[in-house]
Design a protein around this motif. Sequence first.
Motif, PDB file in Angstrom:
ATOM      1  N   TYR A   1      55.142  33.630 -11.822  1.00 25.81           N
ATOM      2  CA  TYR A   1      55.714  34.197 -10.813  1.00 25.81           C
ATOM      3  C   TYR A   1      55.017  33.592  -9.297  1.00 25.81           C
ATOM      4  CZ  TYR A   1      52.053  37.426 -10.235  1.00 25.81           C
ATOM      5  OH  TYR A   1      50.557  37.822 -10.392  1.00 25.81           O
TER       6      TYR A   1
ATOM      7  N   GLY B   1      56.093  34.763  -6.361  1.00 25.77           N
ATOM      8  CA  GLY B   1      56.451  36.188  -5.300  1.00 25.77           C
ATOM      9  C   GLY B   1      57.388  37.244  -5.433  1.00 25.77           C
ATOM     10  N   GLY B   2      57.937  37.556  -4.571  1.00 26.04           N
ATOM     11  CA  GLY B   2      58.986  38.648  -4.615  1.00 26.04           C
ATOM     12  C   GLY B   2      60.172  38.460  -5.518  1.00 26.04           C
TER      13      GLY B   2
ATOM     14  N   VAL C   1      58.514  38.992  -9.052  1.00 28.87           N
ATOM     15  CA  VAL C   1      58.235  40.402  -9.233  1.00 28.87           C
ATOM     16  C   VAL C   1      59.504  41.119  -9.562  1.00 28.87           C
ATOM     17  CG1 VAL C   1      56.731  42.293  -8.790  1.00 28.87           C
ATOM     18  CG2 VAL C   1      56.004  39.737  -8.403  1.00 28.87           C
TER      19      VAL C   1
ATOM     20  N   TRP D   1      53.891  50.295 -10.313  1.00 34.03           N
ATOM     21  CA  TRP D   1      53.419  50.251  -8.771  1.00 34.03           C
ATOM     22  C   TRP D   1      52.936  51.461  -8.101  1.00 34.03           C
ATOM     23  CZ3 TRP D   1      52.144  45.730  -7.417  1.00 34.03           C
ATOM     24  CH2 TRP D   1      52.772  44.520  -8.079  1.00 34.03           C
TER      25      TRP D   1
ATOM     26  N   ARG E   1      51.718  38.914   2.495  1.00 35.28           N
ATOM     27  CA  ARG E   1      53.185  38.162   2.031  1.00 35.28           C
ATOM     28  C   ARG E   1      52.712  36.629   1.951  1.00 35.28           C
ATOM     29  NH1 ARG E   1      54.002  42.157   4.882  1.00 35.28           N
ATOM     30  NH2 ARG E   1      55.480  42.942   3.315  1.00 35.28           N
TER      31      ARG E   1
ATOM     32  N   LYS F   1      57.762  35.171   8.530  1.00 34.26           N
ATOM     33  CA  LYS F   1      56.970  36.310   8.156  1.00 34.26           C
ATOM     34  C   LYS F   1      56.081  36.885   9.316  1.00 34.26           C
ATOM     35  CE  LYS F   1      58.197  36.565   3.603  1.00 34.26           C
ATOM     36  NZ  LYS F   1      58.876  37.664   2.747  1.00 34.26           N
TER      37      LYS F   1
ATOM     38  N   TYR G   1      46.275  36.364  -3.712  1.00 32.42           N
ATOM     39  CA  TYR G   1      47.317  37.447  -3.798  1.00 32.42           C
ATOM     40  C   TYR G   1      48.137  37.522  -5.126  1.00 32.42           C
ATOM     41  CZ  TYR G   1      51.012  40.414  -2.041  1.00 32.42           C
ATOM     42  OH  TYR G   1      52.052  41.560  -1.834  1.00 32.42           O
ATOM     43  N   ASN G   2      48.070  38.313  -6.004  1.00 31.61           N
ATOM     44  CA  ASN G   2      48.790  38.197  -7.038  1.00 31.61           C
ATOM     45  C   ASN G   2      49.197  39.932  -7.321  1.00 31.61           C
ATOM     46  OD1 ASN G   2      46.646  39.571  -8.157  1.00 31.61           O
ATOM     47  ND2 ASN G   2      45.777  37.992  -9.370  1.00 31.61           N
ATOM     48  N   MET G   3      49.694  40.231  -8.376  1.00 30.01           N
ATOM     49  CA  MET G   3      50.067  41.404  -8.703  1.00 30.01           C
ATOM     50  C   MET G   3      48.881  42.406  -8.616  1.00 30.01           C
ATOM     51  SD  MET G   3      53.188  40.883 -11.356  1.00 30.01           S
ATOM     52  CE  MET G   3      53.533  42.719 -11.752  1.00 30.01           C
TER      53      MET G   3
ATOM     54  N   SER H   1      47.944  43.139  -4.993  1.00 33.68           N
ATOM     55  CA  SER H   1      48.953  43.897  -4.405  1.00 33.68           C
ATOM     56  C   SER H   1      48.829  45.258  -4.629  1.00 33.68           C
ATOM     57  CB  SER H   1      50.381  43.186  -4.905  1.00 33.68           C
ATOM     58  OG  SER H   1      51.515  44.189  -4.379  1.00 33.68           O
TER      59      SER H   1
ATOM     60  N   GLY I   1      62.755  42.652   0.910  1.00 30.22           N
ATOM     61  CA  GLY I   1      61.239  42.816   0.875  1.00 30.22           C
ATOM     62  C   GLY I   1      61.077  44.025  -0.107  1.00 30.22           C
ATOM     63  N   THR I   2      59.931  43.814  -0.715  1.00 27.38           N
ATOM     64  CA  THR I   2      59.565  44.751  -1.819  1.00 27.38           C
ATOM     65  C   THR I   2      58.250  45.306  -1.736  1.00 27.38           C
ATOM     66  OG1 THR I   2      59.297  43.221  -3.449  1.00 27.38           O
ATOM     67  CG2 THR I   2      61.420  44.257  -3.635  1.00 27.38           C
ATOM     68  N   SER I   3      57.174  44.768  -1.120  1.00 23.99           N
ATOM     69  CA  SER I   3      56.000  45.184  -0.965  1.00 23.99           C
ATOM     70  C   SER I   3      55.858  46.687  -0.496  1.00 23.99           C
ATOM     71  CB  SER I   3      55.129  44.272  -0.226  1.00 23.99           C
ATOM     72  OG  SER I   3      55.366  44.078   0.880  1.00 23.99           O
TER      73      SER I   3
ATOM     74  N   LYS J   1      56.565  49.337  -2.776  1.00 25.20           N
ATOM     75  CA  LYS J   1      55.360  49.454  -3.456  1.00 25.20           C
ATOM     76  C   LYS J   1      54.396  50.401  -2.937  1.00 25.20           C
ATOM     77  CE  LYS J   1      55.665  44.788  -5.435  1.00 25.20           C
ATOM     78  NZ  LYS J   1      54.992  43.432  -5.068  1.00 25.20           N
TER      79      LYS J   1
HETATM   80  C1  LIG Z   1      55.673  42.655  -4.375  1.00 28.71           C
HETATM   81  C2  LIG Z   1      55.116  41.228  -4.310  1.00 28.71           C
HETATM   82  C3  LIG Z   1      55.810  40.218  -3.344  1.00 28.71           C
HETATM   83  C4  LIG Z   1      56.740  40.442  -2.670  1.00 28.71           C
HETATM   84  O1  LIG Z   1      56.593  41.244  -1.502  1.00 28.71           O
HETATM   85  P1  LIG Z   1      57.603  41.244  -0.197  1.00 28.71           P
HETATM   86  O2  LIG Z   1      57.122  42.371   0.564  1.00 28.71           O
HETATM   87  O3  LIG Z   1      58.891  41.152  -0.875  1.00 28.71           O
HETATM   88  O4  LIG Z   1      57.217  40.016   0.225  1.00 28.71           O
HETATM   89  C5  LIG Z   1      55.064  38.818  -3.530  1.00 28.71           C
HETATM   90  N1  LIG Z   1      53.957  38.658  -4.189  1.00 28.71           N
HETATM   91  C6  LIG Z   1      53.483  39.540  -4.837  1.00 28.71           C
HETATM   92  C7  LIG Z   1      52.224  39.238  -5.773  1.00 28.71           C
HETATM   93  C8  LIG Z   1      54.065  40.807  -5.157  1.00 28.71           C
HETATM   94  O5  LIG Z   1      53.209  41.703  -5.902  1.00 28.71           O
END
Ligand SMILES: *Cc1c(COP(=O)(O)O)cnc(C)c1O
Length: 579
Positions: free
Chosen positions: A33, A35-36, A39, A306, A374, A380, A443-445, A448, A470-472, A475
């Motif tokens: 993966y 990014g968003g 994940v 998460w 991000r 961004k 930056y990875n899971m 994060s 956006g999902t972070s 989380k």
């Molecule tokens: C959740 C996540 C993202 C996505 O975050 P956004 O807020 O949608 O930008 C990107 N990279 C990693 C490693 C994540 O865990």
Amino acid sequence: MALRNTRQLLTVKKNQIAYFSMEIGFRSDIPTYSGGLGVLAGDTLKSFADLGIDVVAVTLLNEKGYFKQNIDEWGYQREEYTSWPFEKELEKLDVTINVFIEGRIVKVSAWRYNLVGVKGKKVSIIFLDTNLEDNHDDDRGLTSHLYGGDNLYRLRQEIVLGIGGIKILRELGYNPRKYHMNEGHAAFLILELYRELHSLSDEKGVYEDEKKRILQELCSFTTHTPVAAGHDVFPNEMIEKQLGSVMPKYILDLVTRDGKFNMTLLALNYSSYVNAVARKHQEVSKRMFPEFHIHYITNGVHSTTWVSDRIAAVFDKHIIDWRVNPLELRNSYKIPLEELQSAHQKAKQDLFDYIKETQGVEFDTNIFTIGFARRATGYKRAELLFRNIDWLKHISRTVGKIQLVFAGKAHPHDDNGKHIIQHIINLSKELSPTVDIVFLENYNMDVSLKMVSGVDLWLNTPKRPLEASGTSGMKATHNGVPSLSIPDGWWVEGLIEGVTGWGIGQEIITEHDDNKIDEMDANDLYEKLEKQIVPLYYNDPMAYVTVMRNAIAINAAYFNTHRMVNQYLVGAYARNNKV
Ligand SMILES: *Cc1c(COP(=O)(O)O)cnc(C)c1O
């Protein structure tokens, strides 16, 4: 009637969904993966597994993964490419099929990983692999790099994913009733379904409209980006050269705009259900593709993935069943504020231990800490917080001290993104010790989860309206960490000012000048920090923890993939979807 036979063949389906995605991120150490999007795909499949939904997923092996990020002594990103031990993690399947690329046969084989849900149900992920001895050298690398190479490489990867994916599913005996394209990368699956339909009809004269209706019943499509450049297009000549007669003339004409073949248009034309990933994103997508009906299903995150161990211990104590049914998180009002605060402080300590270990920097858990992570890319606006450095320093000096934790990769070809990272790292020297800043590498899971659970405030400052969802921030909300964000993407739905977090500027703005917008947003950002957030944190800690608890009860209970996949089941995957 020939057509009735075709219909019969197509309707005798198992109750199964096939989920196609170019990237799937389900474990931090399996780098398939970037990014968003990836994940989200992983989180979605985990919820399917938890809920016992019959789903099979298809993706590329991405043998060399996405890259590992190292920061050199000048603060510049260096990429490191290494293979991951997929032979150990995946099960080799005894199947091989052929796809045609540029008139050559390309053999594709497959590997499998089973995700196991909370109740033991499995969802298989099928990884496609072209690194086979029989293949031409160029083709052996087609499943090596996620988002690597040029446009031609991308096109060939998408042929393998879409056409190869369907053929592999058939070899393995799958006959799903719906094909979900997670983004347009997988849209070539339509070509293979079209070919099957053609070969199944005894009478070849089935009208294109009728074929379209039949295929639409089988397909659904989720669009993920409001950035025009994010939609894959390929020059018509390239399509003809690579696909030749595999590409029906009718489809070629239908989805070509200005000499370019458009993957999004292919998916839009052949899907009965199309959705954007947040309410705001639906508005934007409708403007981009006014001739199509576009729904929205707002994204979520997989709750048990998460929530940090520290917060999970509190949920386990107070919220019955939340692991099976995260909608129960609405009962977070039952958690005593002191317990939430103390669990959060532990998660904060865990993050700071990691910072000490990896960066050699000592952060203080009594200091208000803001997180931002991000992909480093222009829209961004990672640097918005530094637009007025004197103001930022003033807040930290006179209202309450601030610490900052940053992370994020830039795409290997995005020099501008790499300079953003470098700029932030240079600022950390300039601002210390008034405002301490740390940039976490790679930056990875895992990173994060540490960040979204260990900071006190999650910051997001995209340029409107370019944040699809956006999902972070979702989380963070699962860990009781409120957001301070531009009302764009999911935050338009999640923001209740001062209750679940804070907004920066308005959702709708009339200003068009980017520089002025930055100025207005930055001013509002500083105002909020100076007058509301930092004073609340230092002067009325329990009121701050109340916002944290609201964030869980109001937002984590909703912005999770269990709620989301239920909406896919009744919407995107409904049996009799008609356009
Ligand atoms: C959740 C996540 C993202 C996505 O975050 P956004 O807020 O949608 O930008 C990107 N990279 C990693 C490693 C994540 O865990």
